[in-house]
Design a protein around this motif. Structure first.
Motif, PDB file in Angstrom:
ATOM      1  N   TYR A   1       0.853  -1.193   0.000  1.00  0.00           N
ATOM      2  CA  TYR A   1       0.000   0.000   0.000  1.00  0.00           C
ATOM      3  C   TYR A   1       0.884   1.236   0.000  1.00  0.00           C
ATOM      4  CZ  TYR A   1      -3.759  -3.205   1.319  1.00  0.00           C
ATOM      5  OH  TYR A   1      -4.661  -4.235   1.343  1.00  0.00           O
ATOM      6  N   ALA A   2       0.339   2.322  -0.488  1.00  0.00           N
ATOM      7  CA  ALA A   2       1.095   3.573  -0.560  1.00  0.00           C
ATOM      8  C   ALA A   2       1.301   4.149   0.840  1.00  0.00           C
ATOM      9  CB  ALA A   2       0.362   4.578  -1.443  1.00  0.00           C
ATOM     10  N   VAL A   3       2.403   4.862   1.000  1.00  0.00           N
ATOM     11  CA  VAL A   3       2.711   5.512   2.269  1.00  0.00           C
ATOM     12  C   VAL A   3       1.876   6.784   2.391  1.00  0.00           C
ATOM     13  CG1 VAL A   3       4.509   6.606   3.653  1.00  0.00           C
ATOM     14  CG2 VAL A   3       5.042   4.582   2.274  1.00  0.00           C
ATOM     15  N   LYS A   4       1.187   6.909   3.515  1.00  0.00           N
ATOM     16  CA  LYS A   4       0.343   8.087   3.731  1.00  0.00           C
ATOM     17  C   LYS A   4       1.072   9.157   4.539  1.00  0.00           C
ATOM     18  CE  LYS A   4      -4.242   9.421   5.402  1.00  0.00           C
ATOM     19  NZ  LYS A   4      -5.499   8.925   6.031  1.00  0.00           N
TER      20      LYS A   4
ATOM     21  N   VAL B   1       6.250   9.388   0.757  1.00  0.00           N
ATOM     22  CA  VAL B   1       4.804   9.608   0.788  1.00  0.00           C
ATOM     23  C   VAL B   1       4.234   9.478  -0.623  1.00  0.00           C
ATOM     24  CG1 VAL B   1       2.975  11.272   1.265  1.00  0.00           C
ATOM     25  CG2 VAL B   1       4.909  11.060   2.837  1.00  0.00           C
ATOM     26  N   GLY B   2       3.199   8.644  -0.754  1.00  0.00           N
ATOM     27  CA  GLY B   2       2.545   8.435  -2.032  1.00  0.00           C
ATOM     28  C   GLY B   2       3.053   7.236  -2.803  1.00  0.00           C
ATOM     29  N   SER B   3       4.196   6.680  -2.387  1.00  0.00           N
ATOM     30  CA  SER B   3       4.771   5.518  -3.072  1.00  0.00           C
ATOM     31  C   SER B   3       4.482   4.249  -2.284  1.00  0.00           C
ATOM     32  CB  SER B   3       6.281   5.677  -3.242  1.00  0.00           C
ATOM     33  OG  SER B   3       6.570   6.821  -4.015  1.00  0.00           O
ATOM     34  N   LYS B   4       4.322   3.136  -2.994  1.00  0.00           N
ATOM     35  CA  LYS B   4       4.084   1.851  -2.341  1.00  0.00           C
ATOM     36  C   LYS B   4       5.394   1.311  -1.777  1.00  0.00           C
ATOM     37  CE  LYS B   4       0.044   0.327  -4.975  1.00  0.00           C
ATOM     38  NZ  LYS B   4      -0.524  -0.748  -5.822  1.00  0.00           N
TER      39      LYS B   4
END
Length: 541
Positions: free
Chosen positions: A87-90, A336-339
């Motif tokens: 999952y993407a990093v929030k 942030v935004g990358s898996k």
């Protein structure tokens, strides 16, 4: 017209005159120094045309045997923050270099997808709940019906068992009164059977002898006598049998034996039948009870969480990545935004350091856990201490299948160390140490044919004479010596071989051409031995 000569110096200011005179004096002094220096250099070459002998001066010191190796600084306590969720990093809560405590949040992943799955799983679970409730209610009703049948049958069995026990007791009383006559009857029956066999045997003998069946045609024969005796015994036995039988029948009739026996067997058959039916009802009830437990579990799981829902909740919790240990964040592989998948961050305790070195197979046997070590690094000025904490029992494979050494871990024990993770460092593991002793280079010792060890000591006339010594501990370069003739300040030839100890004129010239002023010196090295005396700056030959 007559021209006047002008003296330039007489017209210069006083201060300039003084400066010029001072400069001239300095030039003269410098020139004189160079001339004297050149003269002195020639004097050394002239007066020491044969060269000089390398020596060492005895002084009490220590002799350490060490094993040296190099390695990199690592943390004793390293943990990894990782995940297998793609999952993407929030959000990211740390950066490289931050100090964290165990349980601190490193980053959070985007949970929107998981939350949607959870809601869908809840809806599916709610749809099946009514069906599961109906199944449970039916199972409960079936269990209650089975329990009623089982309870009724159990009461019937109890009643029939009482009837059977009463019938059995009454029959056993009658049976007791009949047993005597039964025993007499059984005896008379046995005797009659025996007499019958004897009579048949006697009759067969008559027939075999040609007589009539009752042997009456000739009463004087033995067969007739035997036959008549057997017949008489049989008749008596038959009378006794008939009497015993009549007595048995009378006893049974008087005690109502037959009726009681019939009542007892009937009661037993009724009880056995009722028990068989009770067993069936019990099995039906057990099955119904199991069904209730099964449907209740399904209903309960649907009311709380299904297996799928449990997995989703676990994933939701795992989307918050936390530190597994306290320390400093040394790497961070999250944006942030990358898996992310796999290692997200590395946390190392920078206050608890170690060095991993490789020790060759020739020295590994000397290394033991608990040995102290000296640690140095080009990156820091201080000498640190450490202790051997772990020794690998298996060599690391090198190229072409050869051994590249055994890994040894040394824990850094010095506090407030300025070492940093990743720095290279040199380690000297102290194998043994002997203090307050005399040491000389191995080359300075000569072994005679009789096994005596000697060194060459300079006397007052400048000659080197043999002096017997006892050799003790050794390292790769030095040896401990002792003897009653040894004392502080003795000058010892650095090599027992006089030619190897002598420095020639050519070797001196190389030194003197650099502007040496002559003289002698002594240097004590880290092993406790002494560097050879001779020209300043001269290397040990």
């Amino acid at each position: 017209m007559k021209k006047n000569k002008i003296n330039v110096l007489t017209h210069l200011p006083r201060k300039i005159k003084i400066v010029m005179i001072f400069v001239c004096v300095i030039c003269l002094v410098t020139l004189g120094f160079l001339v004297i220096n050149k003269f002195n250099a020639k004097q050394v070459i002239t007066t020491n045309a044969e060269g000089y002998v390398r020596t060492i001066t005895l002084s009490k010191s220590s002799l350490d045997e060490t094993v040296s190796a190099t390695g990199n600084i690592e943390s004793q306590d390293t943990s990894s923050v990782s995940t297998n969720l793609e999952y993407a990093v929030k959000e990211i809560y740390v950066q490289v270099g931050d100090t964290v405590e165990e349980g601190d949040i490193i980053c959070k992943l985007d949970t929107s997808e998981i939350e949607k799955k959870i809601e869908k799983a809840k809806e599916t679970q709610s749809t099946s709940k009514e069906t599961l409730q109906t199944n449970y209610d039916n199972a409960v009703n079936a269990k209650e019906t089975a329990w009623t049948s089982f309870s009724t049958q159990r009461d019937l069995v109890s009643s029939l068992n009482s009837i059977y026990q009463n019938a059995l007791s009454a029959f056993q009383v009658a049976e007791s009164s009949v047993n005597t006559q039964q025993s007499l009857f059984n005896s008379a029956d046995s005797t009659l059977q025996s007499m019958g066999l004897q009579l048949n045997s006697a009759e067969s003998s008559c027939l075999a002898s040609g007589h009539l069946s009752d042997c009456s045609d000739d009463t004087s024969t033995t067969e007739y006598t035997t036959y008549q005796s057997a017949k008489q015994n049989y008749d008596n036995a038959k009378n006794n049998y008939d009497t015993a039988k009549q007595n048995l029948e009378n006893a049974k009739a008087n005690s109502n034996y037959q009726n009681l026996y019939t009542a007892m067997t009937t009661a037993k058959n009724n009880l056995d039948s009722a028990n068989a039916q009770l067993t069936k009802y019990q099995e039906t009830f057990s099955s119904a009870d199991a069904k209730v437990s099964e449907t209740y579990k399904s209903l309960n799981n649907s009311s709380t969480s299904s297996s799928e829902l449990e997995d989703l909740y676990e994933q939701l919790e795992d989307c918050t990545l936390t530190a597994k240990s306290s320390g400093k964040v040394t790497s961070l592989n999250a944006t942030v935004g990358s898996k992310v998948n796999g290692s997200v961050a590395t946390i190392q305790n920078t206050n608890s350091l170690k060095i991993v070195v490789s020790v060759d197979e020739y020295d590994i046997q000397k290394i033991k856990e608990g040995l102290t070590a000296r640690i140095t690094s080009d990156a820091v000025d201080e000498e640190l201490t450490g202790i051997v904490s772990q020794i690998s029992p298996v060599a690391t494979a090198g190229s072409q299948g050869t051994s590249s050494g055994f890994q040894v871990e040394i824990d850094v024990t010095s506090s407030n160390s300025s070492l940093l993770i990743g720095m290279s460092a040199k380690v000297e593991i102290l194998i043994s140490s002997v203090n307050d002793i005399f040491t000389v280079p191995l080359d300075a010792i000569e072994t005679k044919e009789d096994g005596t060890s000697i060194i060459y000591v300079r006397n007052d006339t400048g000659e080197f004479i043999e002096t017997a010594v006892t050799v003790g501990e050794k390292t790769d370069y030095y040896a401990e010596i002792s003897g009653s003739n040894l004392s502080e300040g003795m000058v010892v030839r650095a090599s027992a071989n006089e030619e190897e100890a002598t420095v020639t004129n050519n070797q001196q010239t190389n030194i003197q051409d650099k502007g040496s002023m002559g003289g002698s010196f002594t240097i004590t090295d880290s092993a406790g031995g002494a560097m050879p005396e001779g020209q300043p700056g001269g290397p040990r030959q």
